[in-house]
Design an enzyme around this catalytic site. Structure first.
Site, PDB file in Angstrom:
ATOM      1  N   GLU A  20      14.516  36.310  65.004  1.00  0.00           N
ATOM      2  CA  GLU A  20      13.304  35.542  64.903  1.00  0.00           C
ATOM      3  C   GLU A  20      13.929  34.063  65.090  1.00  0.00           C
ATOM      4  O   GLU A  20      15.075  33.566  64.954  1.00  0.00           O
ATOM      5  CB  GLU A  20      13.333  35.688  63.017  1.00  0.00           C
ATOM      6  CG  GLU A  20      12.486  34.431  62.527  1.00  0.00           C
ATOM      7  CD  GLU A  20      12.251  34.509  60.990  1.00  0.00           C
ATOM      8  OE1 GLU A  20      11.919  35.634  60.671  1.00  0.00           O
ATOM      9  OE2 GLU A  20      12.413  33.536  60.432  1.00  0.00           O
ATOM     10  N   PHE A  22      12.371  29.617  65.248  1.00  0.00           N
ATOM     11  CA  PHE A  22      11.353  28.696  64.741  1.00  0.00           C
ATOM     12  C   PHE A  22      11.412  27.668  65.909  1.00  0.00           C
ATOM     13  O   PHE A  22      12.188  27.420  66.669  1.00  0.00           O
ATOM     14  CB  PHE A  22      11.756  28.212  63.560  1.00  0.00           C
ATOM     15  CG  PHE A  22      13.071  27.206  63.462  1.00  0.00           C
ATOM     16  CD1 PHE A  22      12.884  26.020  63.924  1.00  0.00           C
ATOM     17  CD2 PHE A  22      14.243  27.490  63.270  1.00  0.00           C
ATOM     18  CE1 PHE A  22      13.770  25.125  63.855  1.00  0.00           C
ATOM     19  CE2 PHE A  22      15.364  27.016  63.150  1.00  0.00           C
ATOM     20  CZ  PHE A  22      15.053  25.495  63.463  1.00  0.00           C
ATOM     21  N   ARG A 110       1.204  34.946  53.452  1.00  0.00           N
ATOM     22  CA  ARG A 110       0.404  34.283  52.624  1.00  0.00           C
ATOM     23  C   ARG A 110       0.945  32.515  52.706  1.00  0.00           C
ATOM     24  O   ARG A 110       0.163  31.639  53.085  1.00  0.00           O
ATOM     25  CB  ARG A 110       0.647  34.543  51.000  1.00  0.00           C
ATOM     26  CG  ARG A 110      -0.458  33.421  50.254  1.00  0.00           C
ATOM     27  CD  ARG A 110       0.064  33.162  48.853  1.00  0.00           C
ATOM     28  NE  ARG A 110       1.359  32.327  48.575  1.00  0.00           N
ATOM     29  CZ  ARG A 110       1.804  32.055  47.585  1.00  0.00           C
ATOM     30  NH1 ARG A 110       1.236  32.518  46.470  1.00  0.00           N
ATOM     31  NH2 ARG A 110       2.815  31.193  47.600  1.00  0.00           N
ATOM     32  N   TYR A 154       9.471  41.738  49.271  1.00  0.00           N
ATOM     33  CA  TYR A 154      10.557  40.942  48.520  1.00  0.00           C
ATOM     34  C   TYR A 154      11.511  41.751  47.646  1.00  0.00           C
ATOM     35  O   TYR A 154      11.039  41.811  46.657  1.00  0.00           O
ATOM     36  CB  TYR A 154       9.729  39.915  47.708  1.00  0.00           C
ATOM     37  CG  TYR A 154       8.744  38.837  48.513  1.00  0.00           C
ATOM     38  CD1 TYR A 154       9.463  37.739  49.297  1.00  0.00           C
ATOM     39  CD2 TYR A 154       7.424  39.383  48.825  1.00  0.00           C
ATOM     40  CE1 TYR A 154       8.409  37.051  50.090  1.00  0.00           C
ATOM     41  CE2 TYR A 154       6.792  38.621  49.575  1.00  0.00           C
ATOM     42  CZ  TYR A 154       7.261  37.472  50.142  1.00  0.00           C
ATOM     43  OH  TYR A 154       6.511  36.587  51.026  1.00  0.00           O
TER      44      TYR A 154
END
Length: 597
Positions: A20, A22, A110, A154
Site C-alpha cells: 500500500e 499513499f 466509508r 476491523y
C-alpha cells in the site's frame, strides 16, 4: 486483472503479498516515490494499492499515482475510494477515471468523519456507508461486471467504536452480501485477537479472501500515533518491548521486522489466510527485510548492490550495470549535495524521519494514517479546550498545554515532549507575548545518539540540531521580525512567514533553492544522515495544513458564534512563522536573538 482472479491463479509455495502506498504531499516526494515503487515491484507483489484522502482531497494525485502503477509499472492496482465528504458526481468521476486507466480493483471505504461533525454526515446522500458504495458499484451497468470490490474489516472493532463486535460482523456480512469480493483488514498487532476474529468471520458464513493489514513498526513516534489513530489494541508485551528501545530508532525498526515476521508466520499457519497486505508508509526497507526473513524472496543484488570491503558511497561496475539493466535510478536528479546519504542509499535514505518536518523530498513526507486517515479534532479534545472567545483565551489555552494542564492542542495530539521541555521557559515566554508556538527544537551539538531525550537513529553515533521555533503571530510582528533579521541576524538567522491568503508563496530570506538541514547525525560505518530539513516546499505544504486546522476547529461551533468568528479571524489574519538559528554550538543563540530588545 481482478484481484480475486489473481488469487485463484496464484501458484507459489508461500502466501502472496500486496503493498500500500499513499500520494506524497509534495511534488518532489511524489517524484521520488516512483523509483521506489519500481524497486518494490521487483519484489513481485500480487498487487499494489493507492490510498484516497478523506473528501477526495487527494483525488488528483491518487488517480495519477494509480494510473502510473497500473499502466506504466504493470502492477495490478487497488484504488481506495471513500465516500467521506464526497461531492455529488465525484464517485462516478473516480470510477470512470479508474476504468479508463485499466484499474479493475476498488477498496470501498466509508472514510473518516468530517472534522467539525460529532457523527459522520455525508455530502452526497447516496453514500453514507461503505455498503452504499458497494451496492452502487454492483448495480451500475458500467461498473458492476468490471470492478472487483474489496471492503474493510476491523478485527479489533471500528475505531469509532459505534457498535459491538457482533453488530460489526453483521455489517461486514451485509457488505459481502451486497457484492464485495475480498476483505482487507485494518492494521493490528494482536494476532490472538485477529485469529479469534477470523474464526468468527468464517463462522458467519463469510468465505471471501481475508487479507490481514500489517504495518512493520518504523519509528516509535509513528507507531504510537497510528495505533492511537486506528484504535489498535497493542498487547502489553509488545508495548513494553517497544517502550524499552524507543530511544534507538534502529532497534525499533529491527523489532518491527521481527514482530511482523512472527505475526505472519502464526497467522498463515493457524488460519486459511493466503496473503498479507503491507501498509508501507511509502518506505521500502522494512518490508523487504520482512519478506527476506520469511524467505518469500531471495536477497536481490539489484535491490541493494553488494559493496563489501568498499568505502561507503562507492559505485562498482557490477552495481552500475545492475541499475542500468533494470532501467532504474537510485534517486531522481536533485540539487542536494553528494554525500548527504541520498544518492547511494535510495532504499533507506529516509528511514529515520525525525519530527513533523522530515524531508519534503522523501516519499514518506507528510505520512497519513492507513487508508488516508489523518489526526482529527474531535469532541473529546474540544471539551479540553473549552470555548475560546478572545485572543487572550487562545493564549491561555496554549499556555495550559505548555504547563501540562492539558495534553493536546489542535496542533499537537500528544503531551509535550521531553525535548520541548528543554526550552520550555522560552516557549512560555513567546506564548505569553501572543506568539502561539506550534513547533520547536533546541540546539544540540554532538550528543550521543542513544540519549533518551534528543537521541535518534542507531547507536554508536552523534546527533546535531539547529534550534528553530514556529508560531502564529500578527503581520505587524512579521514586519518586526523581518527588520530585526535584516539588521541583527548577521547571516545566522533564516525565517519563513506566510498567511492563508497567498497560496504557493511566502516571505523569507532563504534563497529559492535553499535547504536548511536542522537535524543530522553521524553514525559508525554510515554516511551523514539528514533527517529534518526545512525549506520552502515543506513549509508551504505544512502552512496549508496548519491554516486548515483553524477552520476545522471553527467548524465545531455554530455560525456567527463568538468562538467561530474568533477562529476564522485567526485563520484569515494571522501569519505562520518559522525562525531558524544556524549556530547549533550556542544553545541560547535563537532565544537571545528573539528576546534581545
Amino acid at each position: 486483472m481482478k484481484l480475486t482472479d489473481k488469487i485463484l491463479a496464484y501458484n507459489s509455495p508461500h502466501p502472496f503479498y500486496t503493498f500500500e502506498f499513499f500520494p506524497p504531499r509534495t511534488d518532489q516526494g511524489f517524484e521520488n516515490l516512483l523509483p521506489r515503487i519500481v524497486r518494490m515491484s521487483n519484489l513481485n507483489p500480487l498487487a499494489v494499492s493507492v490510498t484516497w484522502g478523506a473528501g477526495g482531497n487527494t483525488k488528483d494525485t491518487s488517480l495519477n499515482l494509480a494510473e502510473l502503477t497500473q499502466s506504466e509499472y504493470r502492477q495490478d492496482t487497488i484504488l481506495h475510494l471513500t465516500c467521506t465528504n464526497m461531492e455529488k458526481g465525484m464517485v462516478d468521476e473516480a470510477l470512470r477515471a479508474a476504468k479508463e486507466c485499466g484499474i479493475q480493483n476498488i477498496l470501498a471505504l466509508r472514510g473518516d468523519p468530517p472534522r467539525g461533525k460529532e457523527e459522520w454526515i455525508a455530502i452526497d446522500p447516496r453514500f453514507q456507508h461503505a455498503l452504499d458504495l458497494v451496492t452502487y458499484i454492483k448495480s451500475h451497468p458500467d461498473f458492476s461486471s468490471y470492478f472487483c470490490i474489496g471492503v474493510a474489516a476491523y478485527p479489533e472493532g471500528h475505531p469509532d467504536h459505534l457498535v459491538d463486535e457482533e453488530t460489526e460482523l453483521s455489517l461486514l456480512k451485509e457488505k459481502v452480501d451486497a457484492g464485495a469480493d475480498f476483505i482487507i483488514t485494518q492494521l493490528f498487532y494482536d494476532e490472538d485477537q485477529f485469529i479469534s476474529w477470523f474464526r468468527k468471520v468464517r463462522d458467519k458464513g463469510i468465505t471471501l479472501p481475508i487479507i490481514p493489514g500489517l504495518m512493520p513498526i518504523q519509528t516509535y513516534q509513528s507507531f504510537v500515533r497510528l495505533t492511537k489513530l486506528t484504535g489498535s489494541k497493542v498487547p502489553a508485551q509488545v508495548m513494553s518491548d517497544v517502550d524499552a528501545i524507543k530511544h534507538n530508532d534502529q532497534l525499533v525498526k529491527n523489532y518491527g521486522v521481527e514482530l511482523a515476521v512472527k505475526m505472519i508466520r502464526r497467522i498463515t499457519s493457524e488460519t486459511d489466510v493466503s496473503g498479507v497486505h503491507f501498509c508501507t508508509l511509502n518506505l521500502e526497507k522494512s518490508v523487504q527485510r520482512v519478506l527476506e526473513s520469511l524467505r518469500w524472496i531471495g536477497y536481490s543484488p539489484q535491490v541493494e548492490p553488494t559493496t563489501e570491503n568498499l568505502p561507503s558511497g562507492t559505485i562498482t561496475p557490477v552495481s552500475a550495470a545492475n541499475v542500468a539493466t533494470l532501467g532504474l535510478f537510485n534517486m531522481p536528479p536533485t540539487e542536494t549535495e553528494v554525500g548527504s546519504g541520498e544518492l547511494n542509499k535510495a532504499d533507506s535514505w529516509d528511514d529515520f524521519p525525525n519530527g513533523r518536518w522530515g524531508d519534503s523530498k522523501s516519499p514518506a513526507y507528510g505520512v497519513q494514517g492507513p487508508w488516508g486517515n489523518n489526526d482529527a479534532i474531535n469532541q473529546v479534545t474540544i471539551s479540553q479546550w473549552g470555548n475560546p472567545q478572545s485572543l487572550d483565551d487562545l493564549t491561555a489555552l496554549f499556555l495550559k498545554y505548555l504547563h501540562s494542564d492539558i495534553d493536546t492542542t489542535p496542533f499537537s495530539s500528544d503531551p509535550i515532549l521531553d525535548e520541548s521541555k528543554l526550552i520550555l521557559p522560552h516557549l512560555r515566554k513567546l506564548t505569553e507575548r501572543g506568539w502561539w508556538t506550534v513547533g520547536s527544537q533546541p540546539a544540540v551539538d554532538g550528543i550521543d545518539s542513544s540519549d533518551p531525550v534528543v537521541g535518534w537513529g542507531p547507536r554508536n553515533g552523534y546527533v546535531f540540531q539547529k534550534s528553530f521555533v514556529e508560531f502564529f503571530c500578527t503581520e505587524e510582528d512579521v514586519n518586526m521580525i523581518e527588520k530585526k533579521v535584516a539588521e541583527k541576524g548577521d547571516g545566522w538567522v533564516h525565517y519563513y512567514a506566510a498567511n492563508s491568503k497567498v497560496r504557493g508563496d511566502c516571505r523569507t530570506n532563504v534563497p529559492d533553492d535553499g535547504r536548511n538541514a536542522v537535524t543530522w547525525g553521524v553514525f559508525s560505518g554510515q554516511e551523514l544522515i539528514q533527517t529534518t530539513i526545512i525549506e520552502r516546499q515543506s513549509f508551504l505544504a505544512w502552512k496549508e495544513e496548519a491554516f486548515s486546522i483553524w477552520l476545522d476547529w471553527a467548524s465545531f461551533y455554530r455560525p456567527d458564534s463568538p468562538e467561530r468568528k474568533l477562529l476564522e479571524n485567526v485563520h484569515n489574519e494571522r501569519f505562520l512563522v518559522n525562525i531558524i538559528h544556524h549556530d547549533f554550538k550556542v544553545e541560547e543563540a535563537l532565544w537571545t536573538f528573539i528576546f534581545d530588545a
